[in-house]
Design an enzyme around this catalytic site. Structure first.
Site, PDB file in Angstrom:
ATOM      1  N   SER A   1     -49.323 -29.571  -9.822  1.00 31.72           N
ATOM      2  CA  SER A   1     -49.335 -29.160  -8.744  1.00 31.72           C
ATOM      3  C   SER A   1     -49.922 -28.924  -7.795  1.00 31.72           C
ATOM      4  O   SER A   1     -50.433 -30.263  -7.407  1.00 31.72           O
ATOM      5  CB  SER A   1     -48.219 -27.629  -9.041  1.00 31.72           C
ATOM      6  OG  SER A   1     -47.559 -27.015  -7.809  1.00 31.72           O
TER       7      SER A   1
ATOM      8  N   GLU B   1       0.769  -1.344   0.216  1.00 30.68           N
ATOM      9  CA  GLU B   1      -0.093   0.351  -0.047  1.00 30.68           C
ATOM     10  C   GLU B   1       1.131   1.175   0.055  1.00 30.68           C
ATOM     11  O   GLU B   1       0.697   2.541   0.919  1.00 30.68           O
ATOM     12  CB  GLU B   1      -1.164   0.093   1.370  1.00 30.68           C
ATOM     13  CG  GLU B   1      -1.716  -1.034   1.042  1.00 30.68           C
ATOM     14  CD  GLU B   1      -2.842  -1.587   2.538  1.00 30.68           C
ATOM     15  OE1 GLU B   1      -3.362  -0.432   3.590  1.00 30.68           O
ATOM     16  OE2 GLU B   1      -3.619  -2.305   2.651  1.00 30.68           O
TER      17      GLU B   1
ATOM     18  N   GLU C   1      -5.915 -10.631  -1.643  1.00 31.55           N
ATOM     19  CA  GLU C   1      -7.010 -10.289  -0.295  1.00 31.55           C
ATOM     20  C   GLU C   1      -8.398 -10.479  -0.139  1.00 31.55           C
ATOM     21  O   GLU C   1      -9.452  -9.003  -0.104  1.00 31.55           O
ATOM     22  CB  GLU C   1      -6.422  -9.918   1.398  1.00 31.55           C
ATOM     23  CG  GLU C   1      -5.103  -8.994   1.378  1.00 31.55           C
ATOM     24  CD  GLU C   1      -4.471  -7.902   1.798  1.00 31.55           C
ATOM     25  OE1 GLU C   1      -5.900  -6.717   2.649  1.00 31.55           O
ATOM     26  OE2 GLU C   1      -3.771  -7.614   1.916  1.00 31.55           O
TER      27      GLU C   1
HETATM   28  C1  XIL Z   1      -6.329  -6.486   8.300  1.00 32.34           C
HETATM   29  C2  XIL Z   1      -6.597  -7.392   9.196  1.00 32.34           C
HETATM   30  O1  XIL Z   1      -7.274  -8.707   8.644  1.00 32.34           O
HETATM   31  C3  XIL Z   1      -7.298  -6.804  10.196  1.00 32.34           C
HETATM   32  O2  XIL Z   1      -7.412  -8.252  11.140  1.00 32.34           O
HETATM   33  C4  XIL Z   1      -6.829  -5.656  11.304  1.00 32.34           C
HETATM   34  O3  XIL Z   1      -6.768  -5.553  12.156  1.00 32.34           O
HETATM   35  C5  XIL Z   1      -5.704  -4.990  10.529  1.00 32.34           C
HETATM   36  O4  XIL Z   1      -5.464  -5.453   9.235  1.00 32.34           O
HETATM   37  N1  XIL Z   1      -4.891  -4.595   3.899  1.00 32.34           N
HETATM   38  C6  XIL Z   1      -3.825  -5.779   4.190  1.00 32.34           C
HETATM   39  C7  XIL Z   1      -4.066  -6.589   5.338  1.00 32.34           C
HETATM   40  O5  XIL Z   1      -3.194  -5.875   3.545  1.00 32.34           O
HETATM   41  O6  XIL Z   1      -2.948  -6.659   5.380  1.00 32.34           O
HETATM   42  C8  XIL Z   1      -4.979  -6.350   6.399  1.00 32.34           C
HETATM   43  O7  XIL Z   1      -5.420  -6.705   7.214  1.00 32.34           O
HETATM   44  C9  XIL Z   1      -6.729  -5.782   5.898  1.00 32.34           C
HETATM   45  C10 XIL Z   1      -6.511  -4.102   4.131  1.00 32.34           C
END
Ligand code: XIL
Length: 701
Positions: A604, A145, A260
Site C-alpha cells: 500500500s 389504532e 407504514e
Molecule cells: C401521520 C402523517 O404522516 C403526518 O403527516 C400527520 O401529521 C399525522 O399522521 N399512524 C398512521 C398514519 O396511521 O396515518 C400517521 O400518519 C402516522 C402514524
C-alpha cells in the site's frame, strides 16, 4: 458512491425495489400532495413502488371536514397519478381517533349523538370514499389504532382494557369496529379490509390485537387482513418479536401488510422532532445499526412471503418524513438519494436467506490467553461477545462490505452477541468495537498496529495458511535495532529478520530486503500480523528461497491524514532509508552491500514509497516490489538503470487488471517483471503475506 438524480437511475435500467421483490411482496410508499411537485421524488415512486398510500389525503378529516362538505382535491390528484402510472393504492383510513371527522360524534350543540346517528354518518362517509376510489384502491385500513398500548396488566395486577379509550369507543364500545368493517364490505366487496395498528409486534399489544380480531372474525365481522404499521427504530423491536407477531396473526388472516415502515436512527418520539439538516451527521455505528435493522427485517419478511403481501414505506425520502429528517428513517436521504441501506435491502442474495451457519466456532487464534471470543467457524463467519451491561449499543467494525460492521444484540443474559452476516475473506482483519459511540478494542483479542492505533485483530483461517504457520523448522531471528538519524535528529527503530543459518555461518554475507508497511501501520506490522519471519523460515526450510535479511522500519507515513497522499514529502523518508538506514545495516550486519543484493518492497503506502524511492535513486535497489501499492509506468523508467526484477501484486478484490496490464507493458519494454494476484482477498494482509511469499522466491536468484 456518486450521487445521481433518481430519474437517471431509473432510466439506467437499474431495478427498483418492486422488481427486486417481485417474487415476494409488493413494495409500497406513502405519498403526499407535496411530493407530486417534486419530479425527482415521483421518479423514485415510479421506479420503486407498486403500491401507494396517501399519507394524509384520504383520511376522514381531509376529505370530509364537515357534514356535507367533501374535499377530495388532494386525494384525487394522488389517485390520478396512480391511475396514470398503473399503480394500485392502499386506502388509509376510514375510522380512527385521529384526523377523524369528529363532527360525526356530536350534534350542533356539541353534545354526543346517539350511536345510531354516528353509524349513519360513518356509513355514508365510508360508502362515498370507498366508491370514489374503487377503481384504484385494492384495500382499506378500515379501522386504525383501536387497541391500547402498554403491558398486559395494569396497577394492582388487573388486566387492562384492551381498547383505546377514544371518543369512538366511549360512544359505541367496540361495536364501531364491527360497523366500520361491515360498511366497508358493503361499499366494496372486493377490497381487502385491514385492521391497522402500531406497536403491533409488542407481545402484549399483539395479544390484544389478536384477541380483538379473533373475536370479531368469530362473530362474522369481515376483517380480511392485519396491518402492522412498522414505525420502528434501530434498537427495536427485536426480529424475534416481529417474527412471533407475524406467526400469531397468520393464525387469523391470510394477508399481513407492513403498512407504514420507517426505522428511526434514535429513540426520539413525536414531540421532539427536529426537521433541520444543519450540522446533521450520522455516525458510522448508527448507520451500521440502521442498515442492520433494515436488512434483518427484510430477510424476516421474505421468510414470511406467504402471508406478508406488501411492505409500505411511510414517506418517500427523509426530506419530508413525518418523523423528521434527523431521524434518518428511510432508504432515501434528505436529498432523495438512495442510502447504503437502499442497496442492502434491494440487492439481497436469496441464497443467503436460507444459509445455515455451521456451529463449529472455535476461538480465533489471535485471542488473548484464555479468551473464548471472538470466534470463527469453518465457513469464515466471525462471532463476537462483549460484556457491557449498561451499554445501549455495541457495533463491531468488522462485517460484510457495505454494511459498516456487525451489530451486536443483547441476549437474555444481558451479554452483547452477534455473528457476521456472511463469511469474511480469509486472513487477518483489523477491527474495533464502538460502544455507545466510543471506540474501544475487543478485550478478547490481541492488538495489532493499523489505522494509526493498536486495533483488535482476528484471523479467519485461510485454506493456504500453512505457508505462514509456526512450524517445527529452523527459525530465524527478529531483532529490534535502534539507529541514529541525523537528518531527522532522532533515534529510530527497525526490526531486522536474519535467517536461522545467519548465526551458524559467521563468515557468510547476505542480501537484504527493505520491506515497508502501509499507511496507519508501523515497523511492527510485517513481523506481527504479516508473519514475514515465519514465511521466510518456511520457504527456507523447503529450499524455495535464497536466505536473506529483511529490514522493516517505520515509513513516516502516519503524520499524513488519509486522502492527503499528494501532500506527502517522500524525500524525508528516502533520506532516512537510503542515506542512514542502509549504511547502518551494511555496517552492523553481514550484508552483500551492492545493488544486485538489495531489494525494496512495500505494501500500500509502503508500495508508493518503494515506487518513489526506486525511481528517485534506481542505483540503490536491484529488486523492486509493489504490493497493492501502485504500478510502474515503463515510459517513466526510460533511460534509467534497469532493475533486475519488478514484482507487482494486489488482491483479486482490488484492481488486478491494472497490475497485470502494467506488468505486460513492462515486459514489452524489456523489463524482467512478474505480476501476482491473490485470490479472493482485498486490501488486507493475506494479500501481502502471499505477495511476500511469491516475491521472496524470485529475489536474489
Ligand atoms: C401521520 C402523517 O404522516 C403526518 O403527516 C400527520 O401529521 C399525522 O399522521 N399512524 C398512521 C398514519 O396511521 O396515518 C400517521 O400518519 C402516522 C402514524
Amino acid at each position: 458512491m456518486a450521487t445521481h438524480v433518481f430519474g437517471c437511475f431509473a432510466q439506467n435500467g437499474e431495478k427498483g425495489l418492486k422488481d427486486a421483490y417481485k417474487d415476494y411482496f409488493k413494495i409500497g410508499v406513502a405519498v403526499n400532495r407535496r411530493n407530486l411537485d417534486h419530479s425527482n421524488e415521483m421518479e423514485i415512486v415510479k421506479a420503486n413502488y407498486n403500491s401507494v398510500t396517501c399519507e394524509n389525503e384520504m383520511k376522514p378529516i381531509s376529505v370530509h371536514p364537515k357534514e356535507g362538505v367533501w374535499t377530495f382535491g388532494a386525494a384525487d390528484s394522488i389517485a390520478d397519478f396512480c391511475r396514470k402510472n398503473g399503480i394500485k393504492m392502499r386506502g388509509h383510513c376510514l375510522a380512527w381517533h385521529n384526523q377523524f371527522c369528529d363532527w360525526m360524534l356530536v350534534d350542533k350543540k356539541g353534545k354526543p349523538v346517539k350511536k345510531e346517528v354516528f353509524y349513519k354518518r360513518l356509513q355514508e362517509h365510508i360508502n362515498t370514499v370507498v366508491n370514489r376510489y374503487k377503481d384504484v384502491v385494492y384495500g382499506w385500513d378500515v379501522v386504525n389504532e383501536a387497541i391500547v398500548d402498554g403491558p398486559k396488566f395494569g396497577r394492582f395486577g388487573k388486566e387492562v382494557n384492551p381498547y383505546r379509550q377514544s371518543k369512538l369507543y366511549e360512544l359505541c364500545g367496540d361495536e364501531f369496529i364491527a360497523k366500520a368493517f361491515e360498511f366497508a364490505r358493503a361499499a366494496d366487496p372486493n377490497a381487502i379490509l385491514f385492521y391497522n395498528d402500531y406497536n403491533a409486534a409488542d407481545p402484549a399489544k399483539c395479544e390484544r390485537i389478536y384477541n380483538m380480531v379473533k373475536k370479531m372474525k368469530d362473530a362474522g365481522v369481515p376483517i380480511d387482513a392485519i396491518g402492522m404499521q412498522g414505525h420502528y427504530n434501530i434498537f427495536g423491536p427485536s426480529m424475534e418479536d416481529i417474527d412471533a407477531a407475524i406467526n400469531k396473526y397468520s393464525e387469523l388472516v391470510k394477508t399481513i401488510h407492513i403498512t407504514e415502515l420507517d426505522i428511526r436512527a434514535n429513540e426520539q418520539m413525536g414531540g421532539q422532532l427536529i426537521f433541520s439538516t444543519e450540522g446533521m451527521k450520522i455516525d458510522q455505528h448508527v448507520e451500521a445499526m440502521h442498515i442492520d435493522q433494515y436488512v434483518k427485517l427484510f430477510r424476516l419478511l421474505r421468510k414470511h412471503k406467504d402471508v406478508v403481501k406488501c411492505v409500505t414505506f411511510w414517506n418517500v425520502s427523509d426530506r419530508d418524513s413525518w418523523v423528521g429528517v434527523r431521524n434518518y428513517p428511510l432508504l432515501f436521504d434528505a436529498k432523495a438519494q438512495p442510502k447504503k441501506s437502499y442497496y442492502e435491502v434491494r440487492d439481497f442474495d436469496p441464497k443467503m436467506d436460507n444459509f445455515v451457519v455451521k456451529e463449529d466456532f472455535v476461538p480465533s487464534e489471535l485471542n488473548q490467553p484464555g479468551q473464548q471470543y471472538p470466534m470463527v467457524n469453518s465457513q469464515g463467519y466471525a462471532r463476537f461477545r462483549v460484556v457491557a451491561p449498561e451499554a445501549k449499543s455495541v457495533v463491531v467494525s468488522l462485517g460484510l462490505g457495505g454494511r459498516g460492521g456487525t451489530v451486536l444484540r443483547k441476549n437474555k443474559e444481558g451479554v452483547w452477541v452477534g455473528t457476521t452476516d456472511g463469511p469474511m475473506d480469509e486472513g487477518f482483519h483489523y477491527y474495533h468495537l464502538t460502544i455507545d459511540g466510543g471506540v474501544v478494542n475487543d478485550p478478547g483479542a490481541k492488538n495489532y498496529y493499523g489505522s494509526v492505533r493498536w486495533e483488535s485483530g482476528i484471523e479467519i483461517p485461510a485454506h493456504d495458511k500453512d505457508f505462514y504457520a509456526l512450524k517445527n523448522v529452523p527459525h530465524g531471528n527478529v531483532q529490534k535495532i535502534i539507529f541514529h538519524s541525523p537528518s531527522t535528529n532522532s533515534e529510530r527503530v527497525a526490526y531486522v529478520y536474519t535467517p536461522a543459518e545467519y548465526y551458524q555461518n559467521p563468515k557468510k554475507r547476505y542480501p537484504v530486503l527493505y520491506l515497508q508497511h502501509g499507511w496507519g501501520e508501523d515497523e511492527t506490522a510485517w513481523s506481527n500480523q504479516g508473519h514475514a519471519n515465519l514465511i521466510m523460515d518456511n520457504l527456507l526450510a523447503e529450499g524455495k528461497a535464497k536466505p536473506f535479511i529483511i529490514v522493516m522500519t517505520y515509513g513516516m507515513t502516519n503524520e499524513l491524514k488519509w486522502g492527503h497522499m499528494h501532500e506527502f514529502d517522500w524525500t524525508a523518508f528516502q533520506k532516512v532509508l537510503m542515506d542512514e538506514l542502509v549504511p547502518y545495516v551494511d555496517s552492523h550486519f553481514r550484508t552483500l552491500a551492492n545493488r544486485s543484493n538489495r531489494a525494496m518492497a512495500g505494501l500500500s503506502m509502503g508500495g508508493m514509497e518503494t515506487l518513489n524511492a526506486t525511481m528517485a535513486r534506481p542505483q540503490v535497489f536491484g529488486y523492486w516490489g509493489l504490493f497493492s501499492g501502485g504500478v510502474y509506468d515503463p515510459a517513466k523508467l526510460e533511460g534509467m538503470e534497469k532493475p533486475k526484477h519488478i514484482f507487482i501484486s494486489c488482491g483479486s478484490r482490488e484492481n488486478p487488471d491494472r497490475v497485470k496490464e502494467s506488468v505486460d507493458n513492462l515486459k514489452k519494454a524489456g523489463f524482467n517483471a512478474t505480476s501476482y494476484v491473490s485470490d479472493l482477498t482485498g486490501h488486507e494482509f493475506l494479500t501481502w503475506r502471499r505477495s511476500l511469499k511469491e516475491f521472496a522466491q524470485i529475489l536474489f536468484k
